[in-house]
Design a protein around this motif. Sequence first.
Motif, PDB file in Angstrom:
ATOM      1  N   LEU A  99      19.464  11.532   1.759  1.00  0.00           N
ATOM      2  CA  LEU A  99      19.506  11.460   0.302  1.00  0.00           C
ATOM      3  C   LEU A  99      19.352  12.865  -0.251  1.00  0.00           C
ATOM      4  O   LEU A  99      18.350  13.530   0.027  1.00  0.00           O
ATOM      5  N   SER A 100      20.299  13.323  -1.037  1.00  0.00           N
ATOM      6  CA  SER A 100      20.251  14.712  -1.499  1.00  0.00           C
ATOM      7  C   SER A 100      20.560  14.806  -2.983  1.00  0.00           C
ATOM      8  O   SER A 100      21.304  14.001  -3.540  1.00  0.00           O
ATOM      9  N   GLY A 101      19.977  15.809  -3.603  1.00  0.00           N
ATOM     10  CA  GLY A 101      20.180  16.059  -5.026  1.00  0.00           C
ATOM     11  C   GLY A 101      19.068  16.945  -5.538  1.00  0.00           C
ATOM     12  O   GLY A 101      18.109  17.238  -4.815  1.00  0.00           O
ATOM     13  N   PRO A 102      19.157  17.390  -6.776  1.00  0.00           N
ATOM     14  CA  PRO A 102      18.102  18.236  -7.345  1.00  0.00           C
ATOM     15  C   PRO A 102      16.806  17.463  -7.506  1.00  0.00           C
ATOM     16  O   PRO A 102      16.784  16.222  -7.459  1.00  0.00           O
ATOM     17  N   SER A 103      15.721  18.187  -7.713  1.00  0.00           N
ATOM     18  CA  SER A 103      14.424  17.545  -7.865  1.00  0.00           C
ATOM     19  C   SER A 103      14.408  16.636  -9.095  1.00  0.00           C
ATOM     20  O   SER A 103      15.190  16.808 -10.023  1.00  0.00           O
ATOM     21  N   GLY A 104      13.509  15.652  -9.047  1.00  0.00           N
ATOM     22  CA  GLY A 104      13.303  14.821 -10.215  1.00  0.00           C
ATOM     23  C   GLY A 104      14.199  13.608 -10.334  1.00  0.00           C
ATOM     24  O   GLY A 104      14.130  12.887 -11.332  1.00  0.00           O
ATOM     25  N   ALA A 107      19.737  20.505  -0.016  1.00  0.00           N
ATOM     26  CA  ALA A 107      20.499  20.173   1.186  1.00  0.00           C
ATOM     27  C   ALA A 107      21.088  21.417   1.856  1.00  0.00           C
ATOM     28  O   ALA A 107      21.246  21.453   3.076  1.00  0.00           O
ATOM     29  N   HIS A 108      21.393  22.445   1.047  1.00  0.00           N
ATOM     30  CA  HIS A 108      21.996  23.650   1.607  1.00  0.00           C
ATOM     31  C   HIS A 108      21.044  24.391   2.544  1.00  0.00           C
ATOM     32  O   HIS A 108      21.477  25.220   3.349  1.00  0.00           O
ATOM     33  N   GLN A 109      19.747  24.090   2.441  1.00  0.00           N
ATOM     34  CA  GLN A 109      18.772  24.741   3.311  1.00  0.00           C
ATOM     35  C   GLN A 109      18.595  24.025   4.648  1.00  0.00           C
ATOM     36  O   GLN A 109      17.920  24.531   5.540  1.00  0.00           O
ATOM     37  N   LEU A 110      19.192  22.856   4.789  1.00  0.00           N
ATOM     38  CA  LEU A 110      19.097  22.116   6.045  1.00  0.00           C
ATOM     39  C   LEU A 110      20.079  22.686   7.068  1.00  0.00           C
ATOM     40  O   LEU A 110      21.151  23.192   6.716  1.00  0.00           O
ATOM     41  N   LEU A 111      19.726  22.573   8.347  1.00  0.00           N
ATOM     42  CA  LEU A 111      20.650  22.984   9.395  1.00  0.00           C
ATOM     43  C   LEU A 111      21.916  22.138   9.308  1.00  0.00           C
ATOM     44  O   LEU A 111      21.841  20.920   9.104  1.00  0.00           O
TER      45      LEU A 111
END
Length: 352
Positions: A34-39, A176-180
């Motif tokens: 599940l990905s998206g900006p905070s909040g 998500a961009h920080q995930l491997l």
Amino acid sequence: MNAVPEALPTSAPAPWLQQQLRSLLAQRGHALLLSGPSGLGQYELALALARTWLCEQPTAQGACGHCGSCHAIDVRTHADLCVLMPETLSLELGWPLDEGSQKDIDDKKRKASKLIRVEAAREAVSFTQFTRSRGSTKVVLVYPAERMNVEAANTLLKTLEEPVGEVRFVLATEAAHQLLPTIRSRCQGHAMVWPSPDEALHWLQAQASAMVKPGAEAATREQAQVWLQAAGGRPADALDWARSGLNAQAWTQLPQALARGDWTLLADWPAARQLAVLQKLCHDLMAAAAGAAPRFFPASTLPKAPRWAVLATWSRELMGAARTVEHPFNAGLMQEAWAARTRQILSSDGGG
């Protein structure tokens, strides 16, 4: 002997999360991201999925909420659920740490980690190899997944790709961009859905009103609109603003106060929140300078936008400050420097 934990209050997911929950429950696959900006409710949706997967009487709408499995999750003791998150967040949300980690923190041998430690990832891998205790599946919930360092992520990678037995993963992230890439590629992705403004306002007003003490006035729609704008339209973040006690008048007066060098409203806030406010103000001034609508403050409350080059420089400075905001050399001096620089940027000469 440890006391039996009390059940934490469990409310139904927000309407926009309930819609996503129904859709995700109809899908197959052992690993969701599940990905998206905070909040937007990543953690709440991830936990709702885990509850339903483990529920003894699940429906297409989600978990039943009253079976033994649901109660075990409420009191944070479900043997078939592994919650993998930073120790600081585990303590905040009531998820127990292993005895060794809890003892080290209690004895002040070290501070609670803000990252997902590799030791915790190894324990999660071991968890997947144990026999199920209750139902037909086991669940690993990882949040925020971007808090795994490379070693922790690699430890989880093999099990994530080929889990032993009936194991399901739900990872939730605000970056998500920080995930491997190898982690992302092994999960079925789901982009979090933004609620409509009316939907978010109605939910936020109801949640904020439920927090007020007996006899106090309920939250108004106008106040909820200010919180929602302060959070950039993200309802869970807006609820944090509501909990902080922020009122509409203080928020709308803040840009002009900072232009005068008045740091009063921000003085008692954590450094990370102070910096976030400055970044929001910089964003809105850049939007105004480009002829676009501001996102976080009413347009009428903004001071005159400095030259674009000045704002771009300030934006880079604030981004640089974010890298060390959790570990300042001297918090008081840092805040004085921010206040002085903000006033300079917003002065009539444009900070030049």
